[in-house]
Design an enzyme around this catalytic site. Structure first.
Site, PDB file in Angstrom:
ATOM      1  N   ARG A   1       0.794  -1.228   0.000  1.00 12.88           N
ATOM      2  CA  ARG A   1       0.000   0.000   0.000  1.00 12.88           C
ATOM      3  C   ARG A   1       0.824   1.273   0.000  1.00 12.88           C
ATOM      4  O   ARG A   1       0.619   2.174  -0.800  1.00 12.88           O
ATOM      5  CB  ARG A   1      -0.899   0.086   1.249  1.00 12.88           C
ATOM      6  CG  ARG A   1      -2.255  -0.497   1.124  1.00 12.88           C
ATOM      7  CD  ARG A   1      -2.642  -1.074   2.462  1.00 12.88           C
ATOM      8  NE  ARG A   1      -1.729  -2.152   2.743  1.00 12.88           N
ATOM      9  CZ  ARG A   1      -1.924  -3.413   2.355  1.00 12.88           C
ATOM     10  NH1 ARG A   1      -3.014  -3.719   1.744  1.00 12.88           N
ATOM     11  NH2 ARG A   1      -1.036  -4.357   2.595  1.00 12.88           N
ATOM     12  N   THR A   2       1.761   1.354   0.965  1.00 15.78           N
ATOM     13  CA  THR A   2       2.457   2.622   1.148  1.00 15.78           C
ATOM     14  C   THR A   2       3.294   2.933  -0.091  1.00 15.78           C
ATOM     15  O   THR A   2       3.264   4.047  -0.621  1.00 15.78           O
ATOM     16  CB  THR A   2       3.326   2.568   2.420  1.00 15.78           C
ATOM     17  OG1 THR A   2       2.512   2.107   3.493  1.00 15.78           O
ATOM     18  CG2 THR A   2       3.892   3.926   2.773  1.00 15.78           C
TER      19      THR A   2
ATOM     20  N   LYS B   1      26.124  -3.544   0.101  1.00 14.86           N
ATOM     21  CA  LYS B   1      27.577  -3.436  -0.116  1.00 14.86           C
ATOM     22  C   LYS B   1      28.213  -2.592   0.980  1.00 14.86           C
ATOM     23  O   LYS B   1      29.361  -2.187   0.880  1.00 14.86           O
ATOM     24  CB  LYS B   1      27.857  -2.788  -1.468  1.00 14.86           C
ATOM     25  CG  LYS B   1      27.375  -3.592  -2.657  1.00 14.86           C
ATOM     26  CD  LYS B   1      27.779  -2.856  -3.939  1.00 14.86           C
ATOM     27  CE  LYS B   1      27.274  -3.564  -5.174  1.00 14.86           C
ATOM     28  NZ  LYS B   1      27.551  -2.766  -6.371  1.00 14.86           N
TER      29      LYS B   1
ATOM     30  N   ARG C   1      11.370   4.016   3.374  1.00 18.08           N
ATOM     31  CA  ARG C   1      11.003   3.072   4.444  1.00 18.08           C
ATOM     32  C   ARG C   1      12.263   2.285   4.790  1.00 18.08           C
ATOM     33  O   ARG C   1      12.959   1.793   3.903  1.00 18.08           O
ATOM     34  CB  ARG C   1       9.897   2.123   3.992  1.00 18.08           C
ATOM     35  CG  ARG C   1       9.681   0.974   4.985  1.00 18.08           C
ATOM     36  CD  ARG C   1       8.462   0.151   4.681  1.00 18.08           C
ATOM     37  NE  ARG C   1       7.238   0.885   5.007  1.00 18.08           N
ATOM     38  CZ  ARG C   1       6.026   0.341   4.991  1.00 18.08           C
ATOM     39  NH1 ARG C   1       5.867  -0.922   4.666  1.00 18.08           N
ATOM     40  NH2 ARG C   1       4.956   1.065   5.287  1.00 18.08           N
TER      41      ARG C   1
ATOM     42  N   HIS D   1       5.138   6.089  11.568  1.00 16.78           N
ATOM     43  CA  HIS D   1       4.634   5.968  10.194  1.00 16.78           C
ATOM     44  C   HIS D   1       3.675   7.141  10.008  1.00 16.78           C
ATOM     45  O   HIS D   1       2.462   6.969   9.989  1.00 16.78           O
ATOM     46  CB  HIS D   1       3.928   4.616  10.052  1.00 16.78           C
ATOM     47  CG  HIS D   1       3.635   4.197   8.649  1.00 16.78           C
ATOM     48  ND1 HIS D   1       3.632   5.074   7.580  1.00 16.78           N
ATOM     49  CD2 HIS D   1       3.331   2.967   8.135  1.00 16.78           C
ATOM     50  CE1 HIS D   1       3.324   4.400   6.475  1.00 16.78           C
ATOM     51  NE2 HIS D   1       3.146   3.123   6.781  1.00 16.78           N
TER      52      HIS D   1
HETATM   53  C1  NCD Z   1       1.876  -1.003   8.305  1.00 15.84           C
HETATM   54  C2  NCD Z   1       3.373  -0.804   8.469  1.00 15.84           C
HETATM   55  O1  NCD Z   1       4.139  -1.073   7.523  1.00 15.84           O
HETATM   56  O2  NCD Z   1       3.743  -0.336   9.524  1.00 15.84           O
HETATM   57  N1  NCD Z   1       1.490  -1.219   6.968  1.00 15.84           N
HETATM   58  C3  NCD Z   1       1.242  -0.112   6.185  1.00 15.84           C
HETATM   59  O3  NCD Z   1       2.129   0.652   5.870  1.00 15.84           O
HETATM   60  N2  NCD Z   1      -0.036   0.129   5.832  1.00 15.84           N
HETATM   61  C4  NCD Z   1       1.310  -2.005   9.244  1.00 15.84           C
HETATM   62  C5  NCD Z   1       1.807  -3.430   9.179  1.00 15.84           C
HETATM   63  O4  NCD Z   1       2.663  -3.779   8.362  1.00 15.84           O
HETATM   64  O5  NCD Z   1       1.294  -4.228   9.961  1.00 15.84           O
END
Ligand code: NCD
Length: 336
Positions: free
Chosen positions: A57-58, A86, A107, A135
């Site tokens: 999703r993100t 590396k 991320r 997040h």
């Molecule tokens: C979440 C995350 O990555 O923190 N997912 C997301 O970005 N929607 C929650 C999860 O992975 O459980």
């Protein structure tokens, strides 16, 4: 705050006015997010979308949001195919990648790493999740969803009662959401988790300092009984030192149609940042709730587009260009 050129690293950087500004711009992004109109506001701009942990999703919604604003996306989604393996440092990666992009979403598995990266980046950086820490964009889309769902029931966020369920220790989405809720008044939060996975004390303290009523509830069925929103989460097995231990907690808080009907009031909204763990031993939200109109998880995921478009438009300072450079889309759009 001034959004222009700012990195988005933590919810702590926002005031209530900032959050309302993001939501006001997100509302203006709706015709673009729902593919009625297309804009060229970010024509020529490049997003470096760097995901060094699993994501659907993100990552895709950041990329789509940028594309829907007319920009281009360059992506790394596999740590093993990047120079991190590396031995390249965050500093060097930031210096290099910021030469290739106008904005970067990152991320990373380590808490604090995105902030460190941002220090060395020449372009704004958006935190797409740093370890178990924060997040922020998920929390923004979660609150945007909460407000929309309440509005549909002729309510506002005043006196909101919300239950946070599951892995509250490692769940970065709930950490950011608690910080965001602390900007509002009259909120009460019920925390439901195994004792070993409870919400970090500093977050509880900062909620209390912001006059949020915080209650721990050992009893899942009682805890979900008297709230407007249930926000449930996945056991974050990737954060456990001993992965086997995660299985001890899976399946402790299953929400299904029977349980919802028996314990929840009939208009309780159900949310989850997703992915829901649908393996039988976990099954946080059973598929039998999918036809319940109060299950907001898919609307919640959709809202990620408008909110992320708003952040890009604000940080890259094109909010006023979005409509000016827009046109009706030319292609077929399914309205199903
Ligand atoms: C979440 C995350 O990555 O923190 N997912 C997301 O970005 N929607 C929650 C999860 O992975 O459980």
């Amino acid at each position: 705050m001034s959004f222009t050129g700012a990195s988005i690293l933590s919810i702590e950087q926002f005031s209530l006015d900032d959050v309302e500004r993001i939501f006001a711009v997100a509302d203006r992004m709706q015709p673009f997010a729902s593919r009625e109109r297309f804009t060229k506001a970010l024509d020529g701009a490049i997003l470096g979308n760097i995901f060094l942990e699993p994501s659907t999703r993100t990552r895709i919604s950041f990329g789509s949001a940028f594309n829907l604003l007319g920009g281009h996306v360059r992506e790394t989604s596999d740590i093993s195919s990047s120079a991190f393996v590396k031995g390249e440092s965050l500093q060097d990666s930031a210096r290099i990648l910021s030469g290739y992009s106008d904005i970067i979403c990152l991320r990373h598995p380590t808490s604090g790493s995105v902030e460190k990266f941002a220090k060395y980046s020449r372009v704004p950086v958006i935190n797409g999740g740093d370890g178990a820490n924060e997040h922020p964009t998920q929390a923004l889309l979660d609150l945007f969803t909460i407000k929309k769902e309440l509005r549909a029931k002729n309510r506002d966020i005043n006196n909101l009662r919300i239950a946070l369920v599951g892995d509250l220790l490692f769940g970065r989405t709930v950490h950011s959401l608690c910080k965001l809720l602390s900007l509002y008044r009259g909120i009460s939060v019920v925390l439901i988790s195994p004792p070993e996975l409870s919400m970090p004390e500093d977050i509880i303290e900062s909620m209390r300092a912001a006059n949020i009523q915080v209650n721990d509830c050992e009893d899942f069925y009682k805890g979900i009984g008297d709230v407007d929103i249930i926000y449930t989460t996945r056991i974050q097995e990737e954060r456990f030192e001993n992965k086997e231990m995660a299985s001890k907690y899976r399946g402790k808080f299953v929400l299904n149609d029977d349980i919802y009907t028996k314990y929840c009031s009939s208009d309780t909204v159900v949310m989850h940042p997703l992915p829901r763990d649908s393996r039988p031993e976990a099954n946080e939200i059973d598929f039998d709730l999918d036809s319940n109109p109060n299950l907001a998880i898919f609307r919640q995921a959709d809202n990620g587009i408008a909110v992320r478009m708003a952040l890009f438009a604000l940080v890259l300072d094109v909010v006023d260009q979005v409509e000016k450079t827009s046109s009706k889309i030319q292609w077929y759009v399914s309205r199903k």
